[in-house]
Design an enzyme around this catalytic site. Sequence first.
Site, PDB file in Angstrom:
ATOM      1  N   THR A  73      26.478  56.796 -18.886  1.00  0.00           N
ATOM      2  CA  THR A  73      25.840  55.499 -19.135  1.00  0.00           C
ATOM      3  C   THR A  73      24.786  55.521 -20.248  1.00  0.00           C
ATOM      4  O   THR A  73      24.636  54.510 -20.941  1.00  0.00           O
ATOM      5  CB  THR A  73      25.231  54.921 -17.846  1.00  0.00           C
ATOM      6  OG1 THR A  73      24.330  55.877 -17.260  1.00  0.00           O
ATOM      7  CG2 THR A  73      26.329  54.576 -16.840  1.00  0.00           C
ATOM      8  N   HIS A  80      42.751  49.082 -25.654  1.00  0.00           N
ATOM      9  CA  HIS A  80      41.448  49.620 -25.257  1.00  0.00           C
ATOM     10  C   HIS A  80      40.537  48.450 -24.912  1.00  0.00           C
ATOM     11  O   HIS A  80      40.122  47.689 -25.792  1.00  0.00           O
ATOM     12  CB  HIS A  80      40.863  50.461 -26.393  1.00  0.00           C
ATOM     13  CG  HIS A  80      41.679  51.676 -26.700  1.00  0.00           C
ATOM     14  ND1 HIS A  80      41.405  52.918 -26.173  1.00  0.00           N
ATOM     15  CD2 HIS A  80      42.798  51.828 -27.457  1.00  0.00           C
ATOM     16  CE1 HIS A  80      42.311  53.790 -26.595  1.00  0.00           C
ATOM     17  NE2 HIS A  80      43.161  53.155 -27.380  1.00  0.00           N
ATOM     18  N   ARG A 119      42.902  58.306 -29.898  1.00  0.00           N
ATOM     19  CA  ARG A 119      43.598  57.808 -31.088  1.00  0.00           C
ATOM     20  C   ARG A 119      43.366  58.643 -32.342  1.00  0.00           C
ATOM     21  O   ARG A 119      44.213  58.621 -33.232  1.00  0.00           O
ATOM     22  CB  ARG A 119      43.206  56.357 -31.344  1.00  0.00           C
ATOM     23  CG  ARG A 119      43.537  55.414 -30.200  1.00  0.00           C
ATOM     24  CD  ARG A 119      45.018  55.378 -29.881  1.00  0.00           C
ATOM     25  NE  ARG A 119      45.312  54.376 -28.852  1.00  0.00           N
ATOM     26  CZ  ARG A 119      46.535  54.058 -28.449  1.00  0.00           C
ATOM     27  NH1 ARG A 119      47.584  54.665 -28.954  1.00  0.00           N
ATOM     28  NH2 ARG A 119      46.717  53.149 -27.505  1.00  0.00           N
ATOM     29  N   GLU A 143      40.334  37.926 -33.323  1.00  0.00           N
ATOM     30  CA  GLU A 143      41.310  38.105 -34.395  1.00  0.00           C
ATOM     31  C   GLU A 143      41.579  36.794 -35.123  1.00  0.00           C
ATOM     32  O   GLU A 143      41.500  35.704 -34.546  1.00  0.00           O
ATOM     33  CB  GLU A 143      42.620  38.645 -33.795  1.00  0.00           C
ATOM     34  CG  GLU A 143      43.680  38.994 -34.826  1.00  0.00           C
ATOM     35  CD  GLU A 143      44.978  39.443 -34.179  1.00  0.00           C
ATOM     36  OE1 GLU A 143      46.006  39.490 -34.891  1.00  0.00           O
ATOM     37  OE2 GLU A 143      44.986  39.738 -32.959  1.00  0.00           O
TER      38      GLU A 143
END
Length: 234
Positions: free
Chosen positions: A66, A90, A195, A98
């Site tokens: 955290t 994700h 990724r 977008e």
Amino acid sequence: MTVTVDETTENTIDVLDRGFLALDGAFASDLAVVNAARVSFNIASEEMSERDEGLIRFLMRERHGTPFEHGYFRFLVKAPLFVVREHHRHRAGHSYNEWSGRYSKLEAEFYVPDNVRTQVGKPGAYTFEPVEPGVRDATREEIEAAAEAAFASYERMLDLGVAKEVARTVLPLAMYTKYFWSCNPRSLMHFCSLRNSEHAQFEIREYARAAESFLERLMPVTHAAFIANGRSAP
């Protein structure tokens, strides 16, 4: 699309043939991680010390996650649609907005890959190898021709008065779009661990590598601890 950042600055990284990832804003630092952890004892540091760096390494190693959530990165991204669909998987700690093809006409920009590869092996254990130059050239020509034909069809439907939200259905996954992406440092590390990996698809890996470079620049101690921890987010 008129929403832009200064694409000539050090805050923009070119990705693929026509894309980019730009840091549009950030409120993130190693010191913020330290003070988020130390608030438990009602104390704070004014500047980073060796002891504070050790605390970050401890937090990362022991998976106290955290304190790494109290920061903020906002990126403007230009990417092909198929990359966007992978990226938007994700969700925890990530926000997106977008460019909408319902409200404005889209632009004729398409991803035509240089890295044309063939898939070798079994599901779950594929490797990817470059194709022969002739196959590469033919593939690029096919992708570009299909994209241009699809956009011409899109424009013909618009000329007939078809709504943008309907006409866009003919457009290919190679089309570029733009979007804002915001995330905290912990969620950015998780994204990069998955990724910016040899197991990720080449195209999204290029975007993840660009994003990770901003994490390294703004939070160098955190990034070093992330690498030392096997690229595993806390």
